[in-house]
Scaffold this motif. Structure first.
Motif, short mmCIF file in Angstrom:
data_model
loop_
_atom_site.label_atom_id
_atom_site.label_comp_id
_atom_site.label_asym_id
_atom_site.label_seq_id
_atom_site.Cartn_x
_atom_site.Cartn_y
_atom_site.Cartn_z
N GLY A 1 0.82 -1.20 0.00
CA GLY A 1 0.00 0.00 0.00
C GLY A 1 0.85 1.25 0.00
O GLY A 1 1.84 1.35 -0.73
N SER A 2 0.48 2.21 0.86
CA SER A 2 1.22 3.47 0.90
C SER A 2 1.38 3.94 2.33
O SER A 2 0.53 3.67 3.19
CB SER A 2 0.48 4.55 0.09
OG SER A 2 -0.79 4.80 0.65
N GLY A 3 2.46 4.64 2.60
CA GLY A 3 2.71 5.17 3.93
C GLY A 3 3.38 4.16 4.84
O GLY A 3 3.34 2.95 4.62
N ALA A 4 4.02 4.69 5.89
CA ALA A 4 4.80 3.86 6.82
C ALA A 4 3.88 3.21 7.85
O ALA A 4 3.80 3.63 9.00
CB ALA A 4 5.86 4.71 7.50
N VAL A 5 3.16 2.18 7.43
CA VAL A 5 2.26 1.43 8.31
C VAL A 5 3.10 0.56 9.25
O VAL A 5 4.16 0.05 8.88
CB VAL A 5 1.30 0.55 7.49
CG1 VAL A 5 0.32 -0.19 8.39
CG2 VAL A 5 0.57 1.41 6.46
N LYS A 6 2.62 0.40 10.49
CA LYS A 6 3.35 -0.39 11.49
C LYS A 6 2.39 -1.36 12.18
O LYS A 6 1.20 -1.10 12.31
CB LYS A 6 4.01 0.52 12.53
CG LYS A 6 5.09 1.44 11.97
CD LYS A 6 5.67 2.35 13.04
CE LYS A 6 6.87 3.14 12.53
NZ LYS A 6 6.56 4.00 11.39
N TRP A 7 2.96 -2.50 12.63
CA TRP A 7 2.19 -3.52 13.33
C TRP A 7 2.96 -3.99 14.56
O TRP A 7 4.20 -3.97 14.58
CB TRP A 7 1.95 -4.75 12.46
CG TRP A 7 1.15 -4.56 11.23
CD1 TRP A 7 -0.19 -4.80 11.06
CD2 TRP A 7 1.62 -4.13 9.94
NE1 TRP A 7 -0.58 -4.55 9.77
CE2 TRP A 7 0.51 -4.13 9.06
CE3 TRP A 7 2.87 -3.74 9.44
CZ2 TRP A 7 0.62 -3.76 7.72
CZ3 TRP A 7 2.98 -3.37 8.12
CH2 TRP A 7 1.86 -3.37 7.27
N LYS A 8 2.24 -4.44 15.58
CA LYS A 8 2.86 -5.10 16.73
C LYS A 8 1.88 -6.07 17.35
O LYS A 8 0.70 -6.08 17.03
CB LYS A 8 3.38 -4.10 17.76
CG LYS A 8 2.34 -3.17 18.40
CD LYS A 8 3.05 -2.13 19.27
CE LYS A 8 2.10 -1.10 19.88
NZ LYS A 8 1.31 -1.61 21.01
N ASN A 9 2.41 -6.91 18.25
CA ASN A 9 1.58 -7.90 18.96
C ASN A 9 0.71 -8.70 17.99
O ASN A 9 -0.50 -8.85 18.18
CB ASN A 9 0.72 -7.23 20.03
CG ASN A 9 1.53 -6.72 21.20
OD1 ASN A 9 2.56 -7.30 21.54
ND2 ASN A 9 1.08 -5.64 21.81
N ILE A 10 1.33 -9.24 16.96
CA ILE A 10 0.62 -10.06 15.97
C ILE A 10 0.60 -11.50 16.49
O ILE A 10 1.65 -12.10 16.71
CB ILE A 10 1.33 -10.01 14.61
CG1 ILE A 10 1.61 -8.57 14.19
CG2 ILE A 10 0.52 -10.74 13.55
CD1 ILE A 10 2.60 -8.46 13.03
N ARG A 11 -0.61 -12.06 16.68
CA ARG A 11 -0.70 -13.43 17.16
C ARG A 11 -1.93 -14.10 16.56
O ARG A 11 -2.92 -13.44 16.25
CB ARG A 11 -0.72 -13.51 18.67
CG ARG A 11 -1.90 -12.87 19.38
CD ARG A 11 -1.63 -11.45 19.79
NE ARG A 11 -2.60 -10.94 20.77
CZ ARG A 11 -2.91 -9.67 20.91
NH1 ARG A 11 -2.36 -8.76 20.13
NH2 ARG A 11 -3.76 -9.30 21.85
N VAL A 12 -1.84 -15.43 16.40
CA VAL A 12 -2.89 -16.17 15.73
C VAL A 12 -3.25 -17.42 16.52
O VAL A 12 -2.40 -18.01 17.20
CB VAL A 12 -2.45 -16.56 14.29
CG1 VAL A 12 -1.32 -17.58 14.31
CG2 VAL A 12 -3.64 -17.06 13.47
#
Length: 491
Positions: free
Chosen positions: A252-263
């Motif tokens: 996509g676009s822009g500095a997207v960030k993620w944390k605490n990804i769990r499944v």
């Protein structure tokens, strides 16, 4: 007032004094949900595909004056190279699952979550089962704030099943205490650029639920479509019948960030409505069930609380005539029915205007309590009122406070902070074990002692001791919350 909640503990009398002992071994002191982390905070182990991703560290300034350094997975559009489509995929493939994660969008940021994606070279929205839109859809590229008009189609709203099923977009003037200002605008349930969001996505068969910041924004069954151009966008979706595949972040676009990804993987025979009730527990011996997933318990065991005419204050309630109390209780119960719901085996508070706390029908003196709770939004807030008084605190220790939940927040003379931070990440279930005997309160959170036999002060009149008998309340603080497995034993 900040949030609270109470859970029971064991009591033994030794030499005439009250000794609050360790948790009852017959009841698990922690909640085991079975989630597996997909991001180790160090590198991209477990992922493959685009080179436009990396690990960064963000600094979070907390209310206790500390700075927390947190590793995040970051989309780095400056790394764009020819042939790199921006898709980062899990090495493992998934069928049925619950995915929880936190994400941050910059202004007009755009990304997506691909589901059952075959490989990194395809467009997940079409070759995968679907793509869940992650978008600053209140941003100027997508919404004209002056004209109050969308610049995108409904199936592009944040949380939508892209091209197939639109997300809700009715979050206008609904939040309590000015919390509308947290959201990007245009009715979106995504928070403003630079603020963290919590998402929970459930996929079972071809049924999909998307929760953003505690609100169910999309509920879809894509089995209704052939994928040959019969969807809302009129385009072919050949992957719509994929039975399994990778999870993918979709550039996509822009500095997207993620944390605490769990499944958490779910069995082939899982049902959407059975996901939460699977965690329902049997009450410990001697405890009364106040809630274990049954819809009727919302009314048989609990009543509403209203702030009208200061009727949330026990002193005011106790001074009122029986007729006045009945009149105000009718109003409070109407608010309960509008804003507290039983869904998927959980007691859910929607956080909207007009809603307030929930209280036990029965007044309590000394008691022990177990209860499970979870907050559903970053910087979320709730708690427990003991004998009608604030409170055993619930809040976001990791993103906002730096101080753990469970403390007696409104104390002035006696300790108010939790002894340690024992909170799980936002969206995960926590377990309280609380004992109240006389003026003293002891609290365990997820098996850790956080309040050790501390006097609870009377918030409503600090010249008086805590009320000897009053109701227990699940506090509203304008944020969606869920509760379950609430068991109380009078001592």
């Amino acid at each position: 007032m900040k949030g609270w909640m109470v859970l029971a503990a064991s009591v033994a009398l030794v030499g005439g004094g009250c000794c609050l002992c360790a948790n009852d071994a017959s009841y698990p002191e922690t909640v085991s949900e079975g989630f597996v982390s997909l991001f180790n905070g160090t590198d991209l182990t477990g992922w493959f595909g685009s080179k436009m991703y990396g690990v960064e560290t963000v600094e979070m300034k907390l209310n206790n004056g500390t700075v927390r350094k947190v590793p995040v997975l970051a989309f780095l559009p400056d790394r764009k190279a020819e042939g790199d489509g921006g898709n980062l995929l899990t090495e493992k493939e998934y069928r049925n699952f619950i995915l929880r994660f936190e994400f941050l969008l910059p202004a007009n940021g755009d990304s997506g979550l691909g589901i059952r994606v075959p490989d990194e070279k395809v467009d997940a929205a079409y070759a995968g089962l679907c793509e869940i839109q992650l978008l600053d859809d209140g941003g100027s590229d997508y919404y004209d704030a002056a004209a109050k008009a969308d610049r995108i189609r409904p199936y592009q709203y944040a949380g939508s099943v892209f091209g197939i099923a639109p997300a809700r977009r009715d979050n206008v003037g609904r939040q309590i205490w000015g919390k509308d200002a947290n959201f990007t605008g245009g009715g979106s349930y995504v928070r403003k650029p630079g603020m963290w969001n919590f998402a929970e996505v459930k996929v079972i068969g071809r049924e999909i639920e998307v929760w953003l910041n505690g609100y169910l924004v999309t509920k879809a069954d894509v089995s209704a479509y052939r994928g040959d151009g019969d969807t809302m966008d009129g385009r072919a979706h050949p992957g719509i019948r994929n039975a399994k595949g990778h999870l993918s972040w979709c550039g996509g676009s822009g500095a997207v960030k993620w944390k605490n990804i769990r499944v958490k993987e779910l069995p082939d025979d899982a049902k959407m409505g059975d996901v939460c009730p699977a965690q329902t527990r049997k009450a410990p011996a001697g405890f009364t069930v106040y809630f274990d997933g049954k819809a009727e318990q919302l009314r048989t065991m609990w009543k509403g609380v209203t702030t009208e005419e200061k009727f949330d204050n026990p002193i005011v309630r106790q001074a009122a005539t029986p007729a006045k109390r009945a009149e105000m209780q009718k109003k409070a119960d109407a608010q309960r029915d509008a804003h507290w719901h039983v869904r998927n085996g959980c007691l859910y508070f929607d956080g909207y205007k007009g809603g307030y706390s929930l209280a036990t029908h029965k007044d309590l003196k000394d008691f022990e309590l177990w209860a499970d709770w979870r907050t559903l939004s970053i910087t979320g807030d709730s708690g427990l009122y003991l004998r009608g008084s604030p409170q055993v605190q619930i809040w976001d220790a990791h993103n906002q406070w730096g101080i753990g939940s469970g403390g007696l927040y409104n104390n002035k003379q006696n300790p108010s902070d939790a002894l340690t931070v024992a909170d799980r990440p936002v969206g995960d279930w926590n377990r309280f074990h609380v004992i109240m005997k006389g003026e003293k309160v002891t609290v365990w959170l997820n098996g850790a002692l956080v309040v050790d036999n501390v006097t609870l002060e009377n918030y409503w009149d600090r010249n008086r001791a805590i009320f000897p008998v009053e109701q227990l309340e699940l506090q509203c603080h304008g944020d969606p919350t869920e509760w379950r497995n609430i068991f109380i034993k009078e001592l």
